[in-house]
Motif scaffolding. Structure first.
Motif, PDB file in Angstrom:
ATOM      1  N   ILE A   1       0.656  -0.741   0.002  1.00  0.00           N
ATOM      2  CA  ILE A   1      -0.050  -0.226   0.045  1.00  0.00           C
ATOM      3  C   ILE A   1       0.772   1.264  -0.053  1.00  0.00           C
ATOM      4  O   ILE A   1       0.920   2.119  -1.183  1.00  0.00           O
ATOM      5  CB  ILE A   1      -0.498  -0.297   1.212  1.00  0.00           C
ATOM      6  CG1 ILE A   1      -2.353  -1.085   1.058  1.00  0.00           C
ATOM      7  CG2 ILE A   1      -1.713   1.338   1.277  1.00  0.00           C
ATOM      8  CD1 ILE A   1      -2.643  -1.513   2.044  1.00  0.00           C
ATOM      9  N   ALA A   2       1.595   0.875   0.955  1.00  0.00           N
ATOM     10  CA  ALA A   2       2.992   2.414   0.664  1.00  0.00           C
ATOM     11  C   ALA A   2       3.503   2.609  -0.282  1.00  0.00           C
ATOM     12  O   ALA A   2       3.684   4.033  -0.821  1.00  0.00           O
ATOM     13  CB  ALA A   2       3.812   1.859   1.895  1.00  0.00           C
ATOM     14  N   ARG A   3       3.462   1.536  -0.958  1.00  0.00           N
ATOM     15  CA  ARG A   3       4.463   2.124  -2.548  1.00  0.00           C
ATOM     16  C   ARG A   3       3.644   2.649  -3.194  1.00  0.00           C
ATOM     17  O   ARG A   3       4.048   3.392  -4.083  1.00  0.00           O
ATOM     18  CB  ARG A   3       5.337   0.671  -2.957  1.00  0.00           C
ATOM     19  CG  ARG A   3       6.794   0.209  -2.655  1.00  0.00           C
ATOM     20  CD  ARG A   3       7.168  -0.999  -3.229  1.00  0.00           C
ATOM     21  NE  ARG A   3       6.048  -2.456  -3.195  1.00  0.00           N
ATOM     22  CZ  ARG A   3       6.108  -3.576  -2.393  1.00  0.00           C
ATOM     23  NH1 ARG A   3       6.486  -3.455  -1.575  1.00  0.00           N
ATOM     24  NH2 ARG A   3       5.041  -4.256  -2.771  1.00  0.00           N
ATOM     25  N   GLY A   4       2.098   1.749  -3.415  1.00  0.00           N
ATOM     26  CA  GLY A   4       1.467   1.772  -4.270  1.00  0.00           C
ATOM     27  C   GLY A   4       1.258   3.592  -4.047  1.00  0.00           C
ATOM     28  O   GLY A   4       0.297   4.578  -5.143  1.00  0.00           O
ATOM     29  N   ALA A   5       0.747   4.029  -2.909  1.00  0.00           N
ATOM     30  CA  ALA A   5       0.952   5.723  -2.541  1.00  0.00           C
ATOM     31  C   ALA A   5       1.679   6.529  -2.387  1.00  0.00           C
ATOM     32  O   ALA A   5       1.431   7.614  -2.512  1.00  0.00           O
ATOM     33  CB  ALA A   5       0.595   5.580  -1.168  1.00  0.00           C
ATOM     34  N   GLY A   6       2.663   5.998  -2.920  1.00  0.00           N
ATOM     35  CA  GLY A   6       3.982   6.651  -3.092  1.00  0.00           C
ATOM     36  C   GLY A   6       4.256   7.238  -0.872  1.00  0.00           C
ATOM     37  O   GLY A   6       4.541   8.530  -1.688  1.00  0.00           O
ATOM     38  N   ARG A   7       3.777   6.697  -0.724  1.00  0.00           N
ATOM     39  CA  ARG A   7       4.430   7.083   0.710  1.00  0.00           C
ATOM     40  C   ARG A   7       5.116   6.205   1.323  1.00  0.00           C
ATOM     41  O   ARG A   7       5.068   5.233   1.621  1.00  0.00           O
ATOM     42  CB  ARG A   7       3.063   7.056   1.544  1.00  0.00           C
ATOM     43  CG  ARG A   7       2.029   8.548   1.317  1.00  0.00           C
ATOM     44  CD  ARG A   7       2.537   9.051   1.432  1.00  0.00           C
ATOM     45  NE  ARG A   7       1.487  10.626   0.659  1.00  0.00           N
ATOM     46  CZ  ARG A   7       1.558  11.894   1.176  1.00  0.00           C
ATOM     47  NH1 ARG A   7       2.954  12.525   1.188  1.00  0.00           N
ATOM     48  NH2 ARG A   7       1.205  12.761   0.131  1.00  0.00           N
ATOM     49  N   SER A   8       5.499   6.442   3.454  1.00  0.00           N
ATOM     50  CA  SER A   8       6.384   5.399   3.443  1.00  0.00           C
ATOM     51  C   SER A   8       5.536   4.684   4.640  1.00  0.00           C
ATOM     52  O   SER A   8       4.522   4.800   4.879  1.00  0.00           O
ATOM     53  CB  SER A   8       7.500   6.018   4.801  1.00  0.00           C
ATOM     54  OG  SER A   8       6.562   6.811   5.867  1.00  0.00           O
TER      55      SER A   8
END
Length: 91
Positions: free
Chosen positions: A16-23
């Motif tokens: 989810i973090a990768r897909g959202a561009g978040r840590s």
């Protein structure tokens, strides 16, 4: 709530973090905030504000409604809203 916690394992949070561009940390913080909010909403269901006549009573005595809601809210969330005075301004 428990179903959500069970579904969120480490690899899913990372995806989810990768897909959202978040840590991963940001996603975990968001999940924790969601859990607190969900708990607060559950507590608010117990307030006696659901009856049709209670809305009119709330406008007559907003202080009582603010006190009830302030008792239910997470103290950190209440502080972000500006305390009980800020909560009353929302009403």
């Amino acid at each position: 709530s428990q179903n959500t916690a069970k579904l969120m394992n480490a690899s899913r949070v990372a995806r989810i973090a990768r897909g959202a561009g978040r840590s991963v940390r940001e996603v975990n913080e968001l999940l924790e905030e969601f859990k607190r909010f969900q708990k607060m909403v559950g507590k608010m269901k117990n307030l006696k504000l659901n009856k049709a006549g209670d809305l009119a009573n709330m406008s007559r005595n907003p202080g009582q409604a603010v006190r009830q809601m302030a008792n239910v809210l997470d103290p950190r969330m209440l502080k972000q809203m500006g305390g009980a005075g800020g909560l009353q301004n929302l009403m």
